[in-house]
Scaffold this active site. Structure first.
Site, PDB file in Angstrom:
ATOM      1  N   ASP A 295       0.965  -1.517  -0.027  1.00 10.12           N
ATOM      2  CA  ASP A 295       0.050  -0.219   0.112  1.00 10.12           C
ATOM      3  C   ASP A 295       0.510   1.271   0.595  1.00 10.12           C
ATOM      4  O   ASP A 295       2.152   1.371  -0.470  1.00 10.12           O
ATOM      5  CB  ASP A 295      -0.962   0.145   0.958  1.00 10.12           C
ATOM      6  CG  ASP A 295      -0.565   0.189   2.323  1.00 10.12           C
ATOM      7  OD1 ASP A 295       0.977   0.406   2.809  1.00 10.12           O
ATOM      8  OD2 ASP A 295      -1.040  -0.058   3.579  1.00 10.12           O
ATOM      9  N   HIS A 296      -0.113   2.215   0.374  1.00 12.89           N
ATOM     10  CA  HIS A 296       1.022   3.927   0.224  1.00 12.89           C
ATOM     11  C   HIS A 296       2.081   3.449   1.052  1.00 12.89           C
ATOM     12  O   HIS A 296       2.901   4.823   1.362  1.00 12.89           O
ATOM     13  CB  HIS A 296       0.342   4.807   0.500  1.00 12.89           C
ATOM     14  CG  HIS A 296      -0.967   4.819   1.812  1.00 12.89           C
ATOM     15  ND1 HIS A 296      -1.704   3.787   2.043  1.00 12.89           N
ATOM     16  CD2 HIS A 296      -0.906   5.625   2.595  1.00 12.89           C
ATOM     17  CE1 HIS A 296      -2.275   4.056   2.552  1.00 12.89           C
ATOM     18  NE2 HIS A 296      -1.761   4.868   3.447  1.00 12.89           N
TER      19      HIS A 296
ATOM     20  N   CYS B  31       3.247  -3.585   4.042  1.00 18.98           N
ATOM     21  CA  CYS B  31       2.283  -1.609   4.181  1.00 18.98           C
ATOM     22  C   CYS B  31       2.821  -1.177   5.723  1.00 18.98           C
ATOM     23  O   CYS B  31       4.434  -1.787   5.857  1.00 18.98           O
ATOM     24  CB  CYS B  31       0.857  -2.395   5.136  1.00 18.98           C
ATOM     25  SG  CYS B  31       0.896  -3.429   6.032  1.00 18.98           S
ATOM     26  N   GLY B  32       2.378  -0.018   5.703  1.00 17.80           N
ATOM     27  CA  GLY B  32       3.019   0.015   7.277  1.00 17.80           C
ATOM     28  C   GLY B  32       3.479  -0.570   8.614  1.00 17.80           C
ATOM     29  O   GLY B  32       5.086   0.112   8.243  1.00 17.80           O
ATOM     30  N   THR B  33       2.850  -1.329   8.787  1.00 16.93           N
ATOM     31  CA  THR B  33       3.157  -2.079  10.165  1.00 16.93           C
ATOM     32  C   THR B  33       3.647  -3.959   9.684  1.00 16.93           C
ATOM     33  O   THR B  33       4.417  -4.331  10.048  1.00 16.93           O
ATOM     34  CB  THR B  33       2.672  -1.992  11.051  1.00 16.93           C
ATOM     35  OG1 THR B  33       1.471  -2.553  10.628  1.00 16.93           O
ATOM     36  CG2 THR B  33       2.594  -1.247  11.758  1.00 16.93           C
ATOM     37  N   GLY B  34       3.204  -4.142   8.568  1.00 16.03           N
ATOM     38  CA  GLY B  34       3.345  -4.993   7.421  1.00 16.03           C
ATOM     39  C   GLY B  34       2.011  -6.046   8.662  1.00 16.03           C
ATOM     40  O   GLY B  34       1.976  -7.486   8.159  1.00 16.03           O
ATOM     41  N   ILE B  35       1.322  -5.286   9.564  1.00 19.97           N
ATOM     42  CA  ILE B  35       0.262  -6.132   9.972  1.00 19.97           C
ATOM     43  C   ILE B  35      -1.034  -6.876   9.579  1.00 19.97           C
ATOM     44  O   ILE B  35      -1.387  -7.588   9.028  1.00 19.97           O
ATOM     45  CB  ILE B  35      -0.097  -5.871  11.605  1.00 19.97           C
ATOM     46  CG1 ILE B  35       0.919  -5.563  12.601  1.00 19.97           C
ATOM     47  CG2 ILE B  35      -1.206  -5.760  12.338  1.00 19.97           C
ATOM     48  CD1 ILE B  35       0.782  -4.614  13.340  1.00 19.97           C
ATOM     49  N   GLY B  36      -1.481  -5.488   8.951  1.00 18.61           N
ATOM     50  CA  GLY B  36      -2.506  -5.357   8.089  1.00 18.61           C
ATOM     51  C   GLY B  36      -1.904  -6.204   6.844  1.00 18.61           C
ATOM     52  O   GLY B  36      -3.163  -7.832   6.033  1.00 18.61           O
TER      53      GLY B  36
ATOM     54  N   HIS C 182      11.912 -23.215   9.521  1.00 12.76           N
ATOM     55  CA  HIS C 182      10.839 -23.622   9.890  1.00 12.76           C
ATOM     56  C   HIS C 182       9.068 -23.665   9.756  1.00 12.76           C
ATOM     57  O   HIS C 182       8.237 -24.654   9.635  1.00 12.76           O
ATOM     58  CB  HIS C 182      11.065 -23.300  11.269  1.00 12.76           C
ATOM     59  CG  HIS C 182      11.660 -23.384  12.438  1.00 12.76           C
ATOM     60  ND1 HIS C 182      11.974 -23.869  13.992  1.00 12.76           N
ATOM     61  CD2 HIS C 182      13.367 -24.316  12.323  1.00 12.76           C
ATOM     62  CE1 HIS C 182      13.133 -23.687  13.891  1.00 12.76           C
ATOM     63  NE2 HIS C 182      14.675 -23.701  12.931  1.00 12.76           N
TER      64      HIS C 182
ATOM     65  N   HIS D 182       8.455 -29.723  11.790  1.00 16.93           N
ATOM     66  CA  HIS D 182       7.937 -28.854  10.443  1.00 16.93           C
ATOM     67  C   HIS D 182       7.141 -29.410   9.562  1.00 16.93           C
ATOM     68  O   HIS D 182       5.768 -28.760   9.867  1.00 16.93           O
ATOM     69  CB  HIS D 182       8.667 -27.684   9.905  1.00 16.93           C
ATOM     70  CG  HIS D 182       9.797 -27.708  11.210  1.00 16.93           C
ATOM     71  ND1 HIS D 182      10.051 -26.942  12.623  1.00 16.93           N
ATOM     72  CD2 HIS D 182      11.461 -27.971  11.476  1.00 16.93           C
ATOM     73  CE1 HIS D 182      10.371 -26.799  13.092  1.00 16.93           C
ATOM     74  NE2 HIS D 182      11.702 -26.546  12.340  1.00 16.93           N
TER      75      HIS D 182
HETATM   76  C1  RB5 Z   1      -2.129   2.527   6.464  1.00 16.61           C
HETATM   77  O1  RB5 Z   1      -1.829   4.215   6.990  1.00 16.61           O
HETATM   78  C2  RB5 Z   1      -1.688   1.554   7.553  1.00 16.61           C
HETATM   79  O2  RB5 Z   1      -2.829   1.342   8.306  1.00 16.61           O
HETATM   80  C3  RB5 Z   1      -1.121   0.682   6.563  1.00 16.61           C
HETATM   81  O3  RB5 Z   1       0.006   0.919   5.772  1.00 16.61           O
HETATM   82  C4  RB5 Z   1      -0.482  -0.797   7.519  1.00 16.61           C
HETATM   83  O4  RB5 Z   1      -0.173  -0.167   8.449  1.00 16.61           O
HETATM   84  C5  RB5 Z   1      -1.576  -1.462   8.693  1.00 16.61           C
HETATM   85  O5  RB5 Z   1      -1.329  -2.226   8.918  1.00 16.61           O
END
Ligand code: RB5
Length: 166
Positions: free
Chosen positions: A21-22, A78-83, A111, A148
């Site tokens: 994403d951005h 993405c910003g954190t990688g979580i989404g 693993h 594994h």
């Molecule tokens: C975008 O602002 C941010 O929420 C997205 O990049 C990501 O970090 C979501 O997990």
């Protein structure tokens, strides 16, 4: 083939699917250059500019093509990688690993046989992101004891159960 009988052209044939994403766009563009320099082909799933772009759309498109076997391995940012991690791990056969350090990157291959590397574009500098990517791409799944495989089979079984319920 080289003198040791190894097929050195194999890496250059591998296509790595990549998407962001951005929040991950700048790192994606950087890693595309790095990957090509390392001899990989790159399939870019977008986004194509730094304008705001919802991560699920990119994550879904790339993960679908890992799940259906069109691509063997991919990178999502993405910003954190979580989404991106949340999205990717909904797809059967996708084992997405959020790796913000080198040890995790290596273990996710050895693993977990991770087939999607997820990075946090706002968490990592470009240098460490390159190193993580390099380690991840060049580390092989390794299971001499079979433990594994057993664990991955348990995940496969769960995926099949969930699909049957639908
Ligand atoms: C975008 O602002 C941010 O929420 C997205 O990049 C990501 O970090 C979501 O997990």
């Amino acid at each position: 083939m080289d003198a040791r009988g190894q097929n050195r052209s194999k890496k250059s044939q591998e296509v790595i699917a990549i998407g962001s994403d951005h929040g991950g766009w700048e790192l994606k563009e950087h890693l595309k250059v790095f990957l090509r320099k390392e001899g990989f082909h790159v399939e870019d799933f977008g986004c194509l500019t730094s304008e705001s772009f919802d991560y699920p759309e990119i994550g879904i498109n790339l993960s679908r093509d890992i799940s259906n076997g069109k691509f063997g391995r991919g990178i999502l940012i993405c910003g954190t990688g979580i989404g991106m991690s949340i999205v990717a791990n909904r797809f059967p056969g996708v084992r997405a690993a959020l790796c913000n350090d080198i040890y995790t990157a290596r273990m996710s291959r050895e693993h977990n046989n991770a087939n999607v590397l997820v990075l946090g574009g706002r968490v990592l500098g470009k240098g460490i992101a390159e190193e993580i990517t390099n380690v991840w791409l060049n580390t092989h799944y390794c299971d001499p004891s079979g433990r594994h495989d057993r664990r991955l089979d348990q995940i496969l079984k769960l995926e099949k159960e969930i699909m049957k319920r639908k």
